[in-house]
Design a protein around this motif. Structure first.
Motif, PDB file in Angstrom:
ATOM      1  N   ALA A   1      11.874   5.673   2.133  1.00 47.22           N
ATOM      2  CA  ALA A   1      12.613   5.238   3.312  1.00 47.22           C
ATOM      3  C   ALA A   1      11.694   4.461   4.252  1.00 47.22           C
ATOM      4  O   ALA A   1      12.099   3.455   4.843  1.00 47.22           O
ATOM      5  N   ALA A   2      10.451   4.910   4.381  1.00 46.52           N
ATOM      6  CA  ALA A   2       9.485   4.218   5.242  1.00 46.52           C
ATOM      7  C   ALA A   2       9.186   2.818   4.711  1.00 46.52           C
ATOM      8  O   ALA A   2       9.081   1.858   5.483  1.00 46.52           O
ATOM      9  N   VAL A   3       9.059   2.680   3.396  1.00 48.81           N
ATOM     10  CA  VAL A   3       8.794   1.365   2.796  1.00 48.81           C
ATOM     11  C   VAL A   3       9.994   0.450   2.997  1.00 48.81           C
ATOM     12  O   VAL A   3       9.836  -0.733   3.322  1.00 48.81           O
ATOM     13  N   ARG A   4      11.185   0.981   2.812  1.00 51.11           N
ATOM     14  CA  ARG A   4      12.383   0.162   3.023  1.00 51.11           C
ATOM     15  C   ARG A   4      12.438  -0.338   4.455  1.00 51.11           C
ATOM     16  O   ARG A   4      12.745  -1.506   4.712  1.00 51.11           O
ATOM     17  N   LYS A   5      12.119   0.524   5.403  1.00 51.42           N
ATOM     18  CA  LYS A   5      12.133   0.120   6.811  1.00 51.42           C
ATOM     19  C   LYS A   5      11.075  -0.956   7.061  1.00 51.42           C
ATOM     20  O   LYS A   5      11.320  -1.924   7.778  1.00 51.42           O
ATOM     21  N   ALA A   6       9.898  -0.793   6.458  1.00 51.20           N
ATOM     22  CA  ALA A   6       8.830  -1.792   6.624  1.00 51.20           C
ATOM     23  C   ALA A   6       9.257  -3.143   6.053  1.00 51.20           C
ATOM     24  O   ALA A   6       9.014  -4.188   6.664  1.00 51.20           O
ATOM     25  N   LEU A   7       9.903  -3.143   4.890  1.00 46.28           N
ATOM     26  CA  LEU A   7      10.362  -4.396   4.290  1.00 46.28           C
ATOM     27  C   LEU A   7      11.496  -5.011   5.102  1.00 46.28           C
ATOM     28  O   LEU A   7      11.540  -6.237   5.278  1.00 46.28           O
ATOM     29  N   ASP A   8      12.396  -4.179   5.606  1.00 44.79           N
ATOM     30  CA  ASP A   8      13.461  -4.691   6.476  1.00 44.79           C
ATOM     31  C   ASP A   8      12.866  -5.352   7.709  1.00 44.79           C
ATOM     32  O   ASP A   8      13.302  -6.422   8.131  1.00 44.79           O
ATOM     33  N   SER A   9      11.872  -4.718   8.286  1.00 44.35           N
ATOM     34  CA  SER A   9      11.215  -5.252   9.478  1.00 44.35           C
ATOM     35  C   SER A   9      10.531  -6.590   9.172  1.00 44.35           C
ATOM     36  O   SER A   9      10.612  -7.539   9.959  1.00 44.35           O
ATOM     37  N   ALA A  10       9.880  -6.674   8.032  1.00 43.60           N
ATOM     38  CA  ALA A  10       9.228  -7.923   7.627  1.00 43.60           C
ATOM     39  C   ALA A  10      10.261  -9.022   7.415  1.00 43.60           C
ATOM     40  O   ALA A  10      10.048 -10.179   7.806  1.00 43.60           O
ATOM     41  N   TYR A  11      11.398  -8.671   6.838  1.00 42.75           N
ATOM     42  CA  TYR A  11      12.464  -9.646   6.606  1.00 42.75           C
ATOM     43  C   TYR A  11      13.015 -10.182   7.927  1.00 42.75           C
ATOM     44  O   TYR A  11      13.191 -11.397   8.088  1.00 42.75           O
ATOM     45  N   VAL A  12      13.260  -9.285   8.868  1.00 39.18           N
ATOM     46  CA  VAL A  12      13.764  -9.706  10.183  1.00 39.18           C
ATOM     47  C   VAL A  12      12.746 -10.617  10.853  1.00 39.18           C
ATOM     48  O   VAL A  12      13.088 -11.667  11.401  1.00 39.18           O
TER      49      VAL A  12
ATOM     50  N   GLY B   1       0.825  -1.207   0.000  1.00 38.55           N
ATOM     51  CA  GLY B   1       0.000   0.000   0.000  1.00 38.55           C
ATOM     52  C   GLY B   1       0.857   1.255   0.000  1.00 38.55           C
ATOM     53  O   GLY B   1       0.546   2.240  -0.694  1.00 38.55           O
ATOM     54  N   GLN B   2       1.939   1.224   0.756  1.00 39.18           N
ATOM     55  CA  GLN B   2       2.850   2.369   0.772  1.00 39.18           C
ATOM     56  C   GLN B   2       3.474   2.572  -0.605  1.00 39.18           C
ATOM     57  O   GLN B   2       3.619   3.714  -1.061  1.00 39.18           O
ATOM     58  N   LEU B   3       3.842   1.477  -1.272  1.00 42.07           N
ATOM     59  CA  LEU B   3       4.419   1.590  -2.615  1.00 42.07           C
ATOM     60  C   LEU B   3       3.425   2.188  -3.612  1.00 42.07           C
ATOM     61  O   LEU B   3       3.791   3.011  -4.451  1.00 42.07           O
ATOM     62  N   ARG B   4       2.183   1.778  -3.511  1.00 41.60           N
ATOM     63  CA  ARG B   4       1.164   2.361  -4.387  1.00 41.60           C
ATOM     64  C   ARG B   4       1.036   3.859  -4.133  1.00 41.60           C
ATOM     65  O   ARG B   4       0.863   4.643  -5.063  1.00 41.60           O
ATOM     66  N   GLY B   5       1.115   4.240  -2.861  1.00 39.43           N
ATOM     67  CA  GLY B   5       1.060   5.661  -2.519  1.00 39.43           C
ATOM     68  C   GLY B   5       2.226   6.420  -3.127  1.00 39.43           C
ATOM     69  O   GLY B   5       2.065   7.545  -3.628  1.00 39.43           O
ATOM     70  N   ILE B   6       3.394   5.818  -3.121  1.00 39.91           N
ATOM     71  CA  ILE B   6       4.573   6.459  -3.719  1.00 39.91           C
ATOM     72  C   ILE B   6       4.379   6.609  -5.230  1.00 39.91           C
ATOM     73  O   ILE B   6       4.713   7.652  -5.811  1.00 39.91           O
ATOM     74  N   GLN B   7       3.821   5.597  -5.856  1.00 44.51           N
ATOM     75  CA  GLN B   7       3.564   5.680  -7.296  1.00 44.51           C
ATOM     76  C   GLN B   7       2.632   6.850  -7.602  1.00 44.51           C
ATOM     77  O   GLN B   7       2.869   7.611  -8.547  1.00 44.51           O
ATOM     78  N   ARG B   8       1.599   7.016  -6.792  1.00 45.79           N
ATOM     79  CA  ARG B   8       0.677   8.140  -6.984  1.00 45.79           C
ATOM     80  C   ARG B   8       1.406   9.469  -6.781  1.00 45.79           C
ATOM     81  O   ARG B   8       1.159  10.435  -7.518  1.00 45.79           O
TER      82      ARG B   8
END
Length: 96
Positions: free
Chosen positions: A45-56, A22-29
């Motif tokens: 940066a917020a999306v990267r942090k969210a993906l890093d958190s999901a990976y951990v 959802g954050q990525l779609r927002g960035i596209q808009r």
């Protein structure tokens, strides 16, 4: 490679990924509407942090699952393992 077997962990991971999607779609808009580069970068940066958190989170769930299965950890020892892996997750979260 093993799969996440814990339904709660799988649901948590999927929810994290859907949030990032959802954050990525927002960035596209934002790009489409010509928002400022600083605002877009902040959201990236917020999306990267969210993906890093999901990976951990996924990695810790995998470790927990594999250790319990391979070493037959259950009962009180499983609780101790959960506590230790929660600490690992917290420490890894501070690296980002």
């Amino acid at each position: 490679m093993a799969q996440l077997q814990d339904e709660t962990a799988r649901t948590d991971l999927l929810n994290r990924l859907k949030r990032a999607e959802g954050q990525l779609r927002g960035i596209q808009r934002m790009v489409e509407t010509g928002e400022s580069c600083m605002d877009i970068a902040s959201q990236m940066a917020a999306v990267r942090k969210a993906l890093d958190s999901a990976y951990v989170r996924m990695t810790v769930c995998f470790m927990q699952q594999e250790m319990q299965q391979r070493f037959g950890i259950e009962g009180e020892k499983a609780t101790e393992l959960d506590t230790m892996l929660d600490d690992v997750q917290t420490l890894l979260g501070k690296v980002r």
